[in-house]
Design a protein around this motif. Sequence first.
Motif, PDB file in Angstrom:
ATOM      1  N   GLU A   1      -2.432 -13.177  -7.453  1.00  0.00           N
ATOM      2  CA  GLU A   1      -3.720 -13.696  -7.014  1.00  0.00           C
ATOM      3  C   GLU A   1      -4.487 -12.684  -6.175  1.00  0.00           C
ATOM      4  O   GLU A   1      -5.699 -12.852  -5.972  1.00  0.00           O
ATOM      5  N   LEU A   2      -3.813 -11.687  -5.665  1.00  0.00           N
ATOM      6  CA  LEU A   2      -4.467 -10.628  -4.903  1.00  0.00           C
ATOM      7  C   LEU A   2      -4.259  -9.305  -5.627  1.00  0.00           C
ATOM      8  O   LEU A   2      -3.204  -9.077  -6.213  1.00  0.00           O
ATOM      9  N   ASN A   3      -5.254  -8.462  -5.589  1.00  0.00           N
ATOM     10  CA  ASN A   3      -5.144  -7.129  -6.169  1.00  0.00           C
ATOM     11  C   ASN A   3      -4.890  -6.146  -5.029  1.00  0.00           C
ATOM     12  O   ASN A   3      -5.812  -5.530  -4.495  1.00  0.00           O
ATOM     13  N   ILE A   4      -3.616  -6.027  -4.635  1.00  0.00           N
ATOM     14  CA  ILE A   4      -3.239  -5.163  -3.505  1.00  0.00           C
ATOM     15  C   ILE A   4      -3.136  -3.728  -4.021  1.00  0.00           C
ATOM     16  O   ILE A   4      -2.242  -3.413  -4.816  1.00  0.00           O
ATOM     17  N   LEU A   5      -4.021  -2.871  -3.562  1.00  0.00           N
ATOM     18  CA  LEU A   5      -4.154  -1.534  -4.138  1.00  0.00           C
ATOM     19  C   LEU A   5      -3.340  -0.479  -3.408  1.00  0.00           C
ATOM     20  O   LEU A   5      -2.768   0.410  -4.041  1.00  0.00           O
ATOM     21  N   ALA A   6      -3.286  -0.543  -2.079  1.00  0.00           N
ATOM     22  CA  ALA A   6      -2.657   0.557  -1.338  1.00  0.00           C
ATOM     23  C   ALA A   6      -2.371   0.129   0.094  1.00  0.00           C
ATOM     24  O   ALA A   6      -2.885  -0.892   0.578  1.00  0.00           O
ATOM     25  N   ILE A   7      -1.554   0.939   0.759  1.00  0.00           N
ATOM     26  CA  ILE A   7      -1.213   0.733   2.166  1.00  0.00           C
ATOM     27  C   ILE A   7      -1.527   2.025   2.919  1.00  0.00           C
ATOM     28  O   ILE A   7      -1.249   3.122   2.429  1.00  0.00           O
ATOM     29  N   PHE A   8      -2.103   1.875   4.103  1.00  0.00           N
ATOM     30  CA  PHE A   8      -2.383   3.015   4.972  1.00  0.00           C
ATOM     31  C   PHE A   8      -1.605   2.820   6.270  1.00  0.00           C
ATOM     32  O   PHE A   8      -1.508   1.700   6.783  1.00  0.00           O
ATOM     33  N   ASP A   9      -1.059   3.906   6.795  1.00  0.00           N
ATOM     34  CA  ASP A   9      -0.260   3.820   8.020  1.00  0.00           C
ATOM     35  C   ASP A   9      -0.364   5.146   8.750  1.00  0.00           C
ATOM     36  O   ASP A   9      -0.137   6.208   8.160  1.00  0.00           O
ATOM     37  N   ASP A  10      -0.714   5.081  10.043  1.00  0.00           N
ATOM     38  CA  ASP A  10      -0.841   6.311  10.825  1.00  0.00           C
ATOM     39  C   ASP A  10       0.509   6.988  11.058  1.00  0.00           C
ATOM     40  O   ASP A  10       0.568   8.187  11.313  1.00  0.00           O
ATOM     41  N   ARG A  11       1.588   6.221  10.974  1.00  0.00           N
ATOM     42  CA  ARG A  11       2.926   6.801  11.116  1.00  0.00           C
ATOM     43  C   ARG A  11       3.469   7.122   9.727  1.00  0.00           C
ATOM     44  O   ARG A  11       4.466   6.578   9.276  1.00  0.00           O
TER      45      ARG A  11
END
Length: 535
Positions: free
Chosen positions: A231-241
Motif C-alpha cells: 500500500e506504500l511505495n517505500i523508495l529509500a532510506i536516508f541516515d546520517d550515520r
Amino acid sequence: MSIQNSARRGASPKGVRAGRQQDEKRGIIAPSEVALDKFSGRVRAAETAPKVDRRRARKTTADVQVPRVQTNMNALRFGLRSLDILAVISIITLGIWGGYIGINNRGVLAPVAAAALGSVIFIAMMHACRAYHFGPAERLSAHLKTVAIASLSALGLWLTIALITRPETFLPDALAKAGLGATALLLILHTLYHKQIERFHARGALAPTIVMLGATESARRIIEENAKTKELNILAIFDDRLARAPHNIHGVPVIGQVEDLLAWDALPYINRIVVTLPSMASQRKKDFVDRVRLLPNRIAFVVDEFENLNHVQQRVSEIAEISLTDVTGNPKSGRHTAIKRMMDVGISATALVLGAPVLALIALLIKLDSPGPVLFKQSRHGFNNRVFDVYKFRSMRNDMADPDAAQQTQAGDARVTKIGRFIRKTSIDELPQLLNVLKGEMSLVGPRPHAVGMRTAGKASIELVQEYAHRHKVKPGMTGWAQINGSRGPLHDAADVERRVKLDVEYIERSNALFDLYIMLKTLPVLLGDSEAIR
C-alpha cells in the motif's frame, strides 16, 4: 665496479636498470646482489600498487526510480463511488419505472421513493463492505466477490424493508429485477475499475511515495508489513550515520544522508518523509526536523506506540494511521481533491471554449504590436516545488524578455509593449494559464506561482521568509486569497514576501469548494478596482 655504480647515481631509473643488466651479463655483479635487487623490486611494487576497495558500493539517489505521474487514490475512490451512485440510481429507476407507474394513481412518486431507498442501501452496503478499497494485492476475483456480497446483501435488505413497511405500491418482483440489474451493472463496472487501477498500481501511480529518515527497527517493521500489502511505495532510506547503516532493509536501499535527500532532484515527487528514529533519539529527531521541515513535503514521526505494537497482521495503512504523527499538517480529503479538480476542469474548459474569439483577437493584436511569439513561457514552482512552464500572453518586447525573473516589473517598465500594458492591467495576459489548469499543473484558486529563482531586494525570495515553502503544499492558482486581499504584482521587500506567504498559508488552511467560489467571484471586481498595483 664502484666507479661504474657511482657514475650511474645521477642516471635515470631505466638507464640504471639497463646498466645493471649489462654488468650482470659480464659477471661484474655478484649473484647475491642480483637476488637482493629482485627482492627489493618486488617489495617496492607491492608498496606502490593501488589498494582496491572491495566493499560493496551503496546505491545512490540516481539509482532510485520515482514515479513522476501520480494519482490521488482517495480522490479516485470518491470519483468511482460517485459514478456508482449515478449508475445505481439510473438502473434501479429504469428497472421499476414500468412496474410502478399508474399503480393506485401514485404517478412518479412511488418509483422515485423506491429508487431512492434502493440506491441508498446499495451504496451504503458497498461502502460498508470496503468495495472501494482497491488494494494493490487484491485480485479481481476477490474484489468481485466483495461487490457481489455487498450488492446481494443490499437487495435482501431492500426487499426486507419493503416487506415490513408494505406500502400500497409494494411490488416485490419489480424490486427484485431492479436489484439484480444493479448487481450485474456494479459487477461490470468494478471489473473495468479493477483493470484500470491494476495498471495504475503497476506504474506506481497510486501508492503514496515514501522515504524514511533513519535505518531503524521501526523502519524495518513498516517495510516488512508493507511487503505484504504494497500500500506504500517505500523508495529509500536516508541516515546520517551511514557508516553504521546496512546497505538495504528488506530490499529498500539506504542511499545517503539528509544532505543527499535535500539535493535530490526527485524530491518534489515524494509524498511523505517519515522520521523513524526511536524515542530515545529525541535530539536526532529534532535535528532531522530542523533540516527538513521547510520542505513542502509532508513530514511525519513514527511515535512510540508503534515501537511496542505486536499486531503485525494489521494493514500498513492502519498501522500508519495510529502510529504516524504529522509535523506539517494533514492533507485535504479525497472528496475535496476530487471536487476541486472537477471544478478546475469544468470551469477552465468552458472558459476556453466561450472565450476562444477573445483569445484569438488578443493573439492577433500581440502579433501586430511587436515581433515575437504570442505566448510567453516561464519556469515556476508548483505543488511540492515541482517545476513547470506557466503560459502567459507575451506582454514584453521579445528581445527584453526575462524568463528567469531576474528583474521584477516596475512602474513604467520600458520592456512592456503597448498592448502589453493593457493586458497586464486587466490581467488578460494570465488567461493562457487555463491550459495549465487543464493539464493539472495549476488550479483556478491557490497561491500564485512564483518564478524559479525569483529575487526580492537582491535576495532569493525563499530565503526571506522561513515558511515560504509551505505555500507549495497545494497546486498554485490563477487567483488566490492573497490576490483579492491586495498582495498583487511584484514583491519589493521581505515584508511584502511575508505578507503574501501568510495569506497563502491562511488559504491552504481554509480551503474548500465554497471558499474557492467566493475567491473567484471576488477576483474580477478586485482587479477592475485596483489602480495601484504594478502589473
